[in-house]
Design a protein around this motif. Sequence first.
Motif, PDB file in Angstrom:
ATOM      1  N   LYS A  65       0.827  -1.211   0.000  1.00 21.91           N
ATOM      2  CA  LYS A  65       0.000   0.000   0.000  1.00 21.91           C
ATOM      3  C   LYS A  65       0.857   1.254   0.000  1.00 21.91           C
ATOM      4  O   LYS A  65       0.613   2.195  -0.787  1.00 21.91           O
ATOM      5  CB  LYS A  65      -0.926  -0.002   1.209  1.00 21.91           C
ATOM      6  N   SER A  66       1.858   1.317   0.876  1.00 16.70           N
ATOM      7  CA  SER A  66       2.672   2.530   0.972  1.00 16.70           C
ATOM      8  C   SER A  66       3.590   2.698  -0.235  1.00 16.70           C
ATOM      9  O   SER A  66       3.800   3.810  -0.715  1.00 16.70           O
ATOM     10  CB  SER A  66       3.481   2.533   2.269  1.00 16.70           C
ATOM     11  N   LEU A  67       4.130   1.593  -0.759  1.00 19.98           N
ATOM     12  CA  LEU A  67       4.993   1.690  -1.936  1.00 19.98           C
ATOM     13  C   LEU A  67       4.192   2.129  -3.165  1.00 19.98           C
ATOM     14  O   LEU A  67       4.657   2.944  -3.973  1.00 19.98           O
ATOM     15  CB  LEU A  67       5.673   0.344  -2.189  1.00 19.98           C
ATOM     16  N   LYS A  68       2.975   1.612  -3.292  1.00 16.37           N
ATOM     17  CA  LYS A  68       2.119   2.042  -4.398  1.00 16.37           C
ATOM     18  C   LYS A  68       1.775   3.519  -4.277  1.00 16.37           C
ATOM     19  O   LYS A  68       1.759   4.260  -5.271  1.00 16.37           O
ATOM     20  CB  LYS A  68       0.846   1.196  -4.429  1.00 16.37           C
ATOM     21  N   ALA A  69       1.516   3.975  -3.050  1.00 14.97           N
ATOM     22  CA  ALA A  69       1.176   5.380  -2.828  1.00 14.97           C
ATOM     23  C   ALA A  69       2.330   6.312  -3.188  1.00 14.97           C
ATOM     24  O   ALA A  69       2.103   7.482  -3.526  1.00 14.97           O
ATOM     25  CB  ALA A  69       0.772   5.595  -1.376  1.00 14.97           C
ATOM     26  N   MET A  70       3.556   5.786  -3.127  1.00 11.18           N
ATOM     27  CA  MET A  70       4.726   6.588  -3.486  1.00 11.18           C
ATOM     28  C   MET A  70       5.028   6.549  -4.984  1.00 11.18           C
ATOM     29  O   MET A  70       6.025   7.118  -5.426  1.00 11.18           O
ATOM     30  CB  MET A  70       5.947   6.089  -2.698  1.00 11.18           C
ATOM     31  N   GLY A  71       4.185   5.853  -5.750  1.00 11.33           N
ATOM     32  CA  GLY A  71       4.368   5.833  -7.194  1.00 11.33           C
ATOM     33  C   GLY A  71       5.067   4.608  -7.730  1.00 11.33           C
ATOM     34  O   GLY A  71       5.418   4.554  -8.916  1.00 11.33           O
ATOM     35  N   CYS A  72       5.273   3.607  -6.889  1.00 15.48           N
ATOM     36  CA  CYS A  72       5.914   2.369  -7.352  1.00 15.48           C
ATOM     37  C   CYS A  72       4.908   1.503  -8.110  1.00 15.48           C
ATOM     38  O   CYS A  72       3.699   1.560  -7.868  1.00 15.48           O
ATOM     39  CB  CYS A  72       6.457   1.571  -6.170  1.00 15.48           C
ATOM     40  N   ILE A  73       5.427   0.707  -9.027  1.00 17.39           N
ATOM     41  CA  ILE A  73       4.645  -0.337  -9.691  1.00 17.39           C
ATOM     42  C   ILE A  73       4.839  -1.598  -8.866  1.00 17.39           C
ATOM     43  O   ILE A  73       5.952  -2.115  -8.781  1.00 17.39           O
ATOM     44  CB  ILE A  73       5.121  -0.551 -11.131  1.00 17.39           C
ATOM     45  N   VAL A  74       3.778  -2.074  -8.221  1.00 17.00           N
ATOM     46  CA  VAL A  74       3.912  -3.141  -7.228  1.00 17.00           C
ATOM     47  C   VAL A  74       3.343  -4.454  -7.750  1.00 17.00           C
ATOM     48  O   VAL A  74       2.174  -4.519  -8.157  1.00 17.00           O
ATOM     49  CB  VAL A  74       3.214  -2.758  -5.908  1.00 17.00           C
ATOM     50  N   TYR A  75       4.181  -5.492  -7.740  1.00 14.62           N
ATOM     51  CA  TYR A  75       3.753  -6.856  -8.021  1.00 14.62           C
ATOM     52  C   TYR A  75       3.678  -7.602  -6.690  1.00 14.62           C
ATOM     53  O   TYR A  75       4.367  -7.263  -5.725  1.00 14.62           O
ATOM     54  CB  TYR A  75       4.742  -7.574  -8.939  1.00 14.62           C
ATOM     55  N   VAL A  76       2.862  -8.635  -6.660  1.00 17.82           N
ATOM     56  CA  VAL A  76       2.702  -9.433  -5.441  1.00 17.82           C
ATOM     57  C   VAL A  76       2.819 -10.907  -5.791  1.00 17.82           C
ATOM     58  O   VAL A  76       2.279 -11.355  -6.817  1.00 17.82           O
ATOM     59  CB  VAL A  76       1.333  -9.162  -4.780  1.00 17.82           C
ATOM     60  N   THR A  77       3.546 -11.662  -4.945  1.00 15.15           N
ATOM     61  CA  THR A  77       3.545 -13.121  -5.064  1.00 15.15           C
ATOM     62  C   THR A  77       2.768 -13.691  -3.888  1.00 15.15           C
ATOM     63  O   THR A  77       2.848 -13.170  -2.767  1.00 15.15           O
ATOM     64  CB  THR A  77       4.966 -13.708  -5.078  1.00 15.15           C
ATOM     65  N   GLU A  78       1.998 -14.746  -4.124  1.00 16.50           N
ATOM     66  CA  GLU A  78       1.171 -15.333  -3.066  1.00 16.50           C
ATOM     67  C   GLU A  78       0.947 -16.821  -3.330  1.00 16.50           C
ATOM     68  O   GLU A  78       0.947 -17.266  -4.479  1.00 16.50           O
ATOM     69  CB  GLU A  78      -0.188 -14.644  -2.985  1.00 16.50           C
ATOM     70  N   ILE A  79       0.740 -17.568  -2.239  1.00 18.86           N
ATOM     71  CA  ILE A  79       0.346 -18.973  -2.347  1.00 18.86           C
ATOM     72  C   ILE A  79      -1.141 -19.147  -2.046  1.00 18.86           C
ATOM     73  O   ILE A  79      -1.747 -20.138  -2.435  1.00 18.86           O
ATOM     74  CB  ILE A  79       1.167 -19.868  -1.397  1.00 18.86           C
ATOM     75  N   ASP A  80      -1.704 -18.168  -1.326  1.00 16.32           N
ATOM     76  CA  ASP A  80      -3.082 -18.258  -0.850  1.00 16.32           C
ATOM     77  C   ASP A  80      -4.019 -17.574  -1.845  1.00 16.32           C
ATOM     78  O   ASP A  80      -3.862 -16.368  -2.111  1.00 16.32           O
ATOM     79  CB  ASP A  80      -3.169 -17.574   0.516  1.00 16.32           C
ATOM     80  N   PRO A  81      -4.991 -18.283  -2.414  1.00 16.31           N
ATOM     81  CA  PRO A  81      -5.874 -17.654  -3.405  1.00 16.31           C
ATOM     82  C   PRO A  81      -6.700 -16.507  -2.844  1.00 16.31           C
ATOM     83  O   PRO A  81      -7.028 -15.570  -3.576  1.00 16.31           O
ATOM     84  CB  PRO A  81      -6.772 -18.816  -3.871  1.00 16.31           C
ATOM     85  N   ILE A  82      -7.029 -16.540  -1.558  1.00 19.25           N
ATOM     86  CA  ILE A  82      -7.795 -15.443  -0.963  1.00 19.25           C
ATOM     87  C   ILE A  82      -6.942 -14.178  -0.898  1.00 19.25           C
ATOM     88  O   ILE A  82      -7.375 -13.094  -1.302  1.00 19.25           O
ATOM     89  CB  ILE A  82      -8.310 -15.838   0.434  1.00 19.25           C
TER      90      ILE A  82
END
Length: 501
Positions: free
Chosen positions: A299-316
Amino acid sequence: MNRNIETPICDLGFSDKQESVQPEALKLASRTRRRSSAASTCSFSSACFTASSDEDTVISPREKKQRNTKGFTDFCVKNVLSQYSFGRREIEIAEQEMPGIMTLRKRARDDKPLRNAKIVCCTHINAQTAVMVEGLIELGASVRWASCNIYSTQNAVAAALAEAGIPVYAWRGETEEDFWWCLDKCINAPGWEPNMILDDGGDATHLILKKYPELFKGIKGIVEESLTGVHRLYHMSKNGKLTVPAINVNDSVTKMKFDNFYSVQDSILDSLRRSTDIMFGGKQVVVCGYGDVGKGCAKSLKAMGCIVYVTEIDPICALQASMDGHRVVTLNEVIRNVDIVVTATGNKNIVTREHMDRMKNGCIVCNMGHSNSEIDVNSLHTPELTWERVRSQVDHVIWPDGKMIILLAEGRLVNMSCSTIPSFVVSVTASTQALALIELYNAVPGRYKNDVYLLPKKMDEYVASLHLPTFDAHLTELTDEQAKYLGLNKSGPFKPNYYRY
């Protein structure tokens, strides 16, 4: 009691952050590092307050004979006499921003609910946690304290605690051997046996289990606040090794939402700025894990203008990330292009040597999860790679072709190692920990079995209420008719245990 000092070997199924063997060259570099490198990041921050002379960076605190001004010697810190006044000032500043724990201390001071409690404490040692521990002592407890992280200790604060007569064994930049020695000194003290454990990562519990299992006969309970430590406790419970009740503070609402989410939003940016002077706008970032810590970072990195990718194992969690506007990917998909990698999973080997071999030049790699096993740092200690310490807790790791990645805090908690954290949020966590200790210590026999429990919802709500006056917040009260309609007690709890905040 076995008094031989030895490094325990974990058989609980988790790769422990402290138990990897540090290469001799790295130990030497750590001992001979110039003091100016620590000052270059934040000259006036207590988080980076180090020794007062070049000699202090070479001589281990274990080799010094120190006394405080009253002759007390049951401690091992960097330099008690030259640093304690600065540390006391830092603690007093933190107290002003920690209304919850200060109010709890004031309300329970006369009752002494922790009278005769003997708590072995293995947490981060900084101004904020010092407010909590001095509060536990004010409520009647005796505390012996070691750090849970070799880079997060504020030396001046440790000195202030030693000056106050608190047995504290910790300094910033311990070796792995130092870490276990300090913890052992806190557990195995002549004429003192713990009856409570306050843990952050499970290391105190682990060491007692391996070296002093007979102590569990006198221990009333364990309070654990980290995801890593909680995993260990559930693993112990499943395998029949947990012989005392434990409270999982990490998953209490007040800790999970405020420390893991709101605090992280501030500290991830602070850590990256202080250590690398980076400008965030337009940077590509991958956040590994989208639990509360990952959510706060993203959330904070996106608010600073970053392009944020996320890796996850949990579908929720992956669906949540998608709905929050992040692209959910595998690490292999983006590893060649990202500028920053942040791990926040509590797992191990999330970022491997293969990933780091493929990173772009100048990629920043850091960890926001409690355990340092998320980044495979040991795989970087090979002859073909060159390490350069450029700042305190900032290493350039250079490949033979000249490619360089920036590794922060050697894969340990970057916010605790490279910056400070908001005192107000620590007040929430500290209040939760104190209440959990009081609950377990005073529980009637049989109330808790040898299992892992969540903090009762009523206590979570009480912790929140301790902090509302700061915002001049006024709660609405249910009428008798409304309470009856909802089937609630007018004083709470107001949500069922399954409610997701």
